[in-house]
Write an enzyme that holds these catalytic residues in place. Structure first.
Site, PDB file in Angstrom:
ATOM      1  N   VAL A 121       6.832   6.018  77.824  1.00 46.32           N
ATOM      2  CA  VAL A 121       6.864   6.633  78.057  1.00 46.32           C
ATOM      3  C   VAL A 121       5.873   7.284  79.090  1.00 46.32           C
ATOM      4  CG1 VAL A 121       9.836   8.448  78.271  1.00 46.32           C
ATOM      5  CG2 VAL A 121       9.340   6.259  77.779  1.00 46.32           C
ATOM      6  N   CYS A 122       6.820   7.670  80.342  1.00 50.68           N
ATOM      7  CA  CYS A 122       5.770   9.026  80.938  1.00 50.68           C
ATOM      8  C   CYS A 122       4.959   8.571  81.023  1.00 50.68           C
ATOM      9  CB  CYS A 122       5.827  10.370  79.646  1.00 50.68           C
ATOM     10  SG  CYS A 122       6.150  11.712  81.140  1.00 50.68           S
ATOM     11  N   THR A 123       3.641   9.720  80.707  1.00 47.54           N
ATOM     12  CA  THR A 123       2.477   9.288  80.712  1.00 47.54           C
ATOM     13  C   THR A 123       1.738   8.603  80.024  1.00 47.54           C
ATOM     14  OG1 THR A 123       1.750  11.519  79.711  1.00 47.54           O
ATOM     15  CG2 THR A 123       1.902  10.956  82.021  1.00 47.54           C
TER      16      THR A 123
END
Length: 232
Positions: free
Chosen positions: A107-109
């Site tokens: 998730v995300c970076t």
């Protein structure tokens, strides 16, 4: 007796590290914790408390050296990824787990960490909108969507997309009925007060303010990634 009772528990390994964005993993954790016959591992290099980028502290329960192979490898993101992008031991752990995992996810970076470990080459993936161009530097086919599934790789966009991501994982593992029941149980029914949750809908002024606030961090991260790519 249900299928879940007949079959071995599914294991989900959540990798945490200093300066993680807590919602990247606590949102998905809430969903994962409600799955039937599922064992969750909070994985870290040691059992020392992990502090998030906003000061919350979490206790890992399994050090890397004692981690069993997991069915789902999950890597959240946050400012702390910068220190891990060149951490060979950390990246080697991800690569080792990915060899046997049923799903390799982020998730995300967190997707930048998967890419740095060589785990997204040849796959479609996503990340936080501010870092889509950074993910592309690794040669990943970037897709600006909230959740992207490409075979055994499942990636989520920025921060709050972790709940969507986790519900997708729940459906993959146990079917849509289970995922829908969890969604209702946590009353996940987003009705945001503003239409600024995406660069496609936010005003130019809002986009510019977010970009300006994150510019120094993004520039430092770009330099790290360019260095990694140049050495490959």
């Amino acid at each position: 007796m249900s299928n879940a009772e007949h079959n071995p528990a599914i294991s989900i390994g959540i990798v945490i590290f200093t300066n993680i964005t807590q919602l990247d993993f606590t949102g998905p954790y809430e969903v994962f914790a409600k799955l039937p016959n599922t064992k969750l591992y909070l994985l870290a290099e040691t059992l020392e408390p992990i502090q998030s980028d906003r000061g919350l502290r979490f206790l890992p329960d399994t050090p890397f050296a004692q981690s069993p192979p997991v069915d789902v490898l999950f890597v959240p993101g946050g400012p702390g990824i910068d220190a891990k992008l060149e951490d060979r031991n950390f990246l080697d752990f991800l690569k080792t787990q990915a060899q046997t995992a049923r799903y390799v996810t982020s998730v995300c970076t967190g997707s930048l960490l998967l890419a740095a470990a060589g785990l997204l080459q040849g796959y479609r993936a996503t990340t936080h909108w501010l870092s889509l161009d950074l993910l592309a530097l690794f040669g990943v086919e970037v897709v600006p969507q909230r959740v992207v599934i490409d075979r055994d790789r499942i990636t989520g966009g920025g921060v709050t997309s972790g709940i969507d991501f986790a519900l997708v994982i729940a459906a993959e593992l146990y079917g849509e009925a289970t995922a829908q029941s969890i969604q209702l149980g946590i009353e996940y029914n987003p009705q945001p007060p503003f239409n600024s949750g995406s660069p496609q809908t936010a005003t130019d002024n809002v986009i510019d303010s977010v970009k300006t606030a994150s510019q120094n961090r993004q520039d430092r991260r770009r330099q790290i990634i360019q260095k990694i790519v140049a050495q490959q």
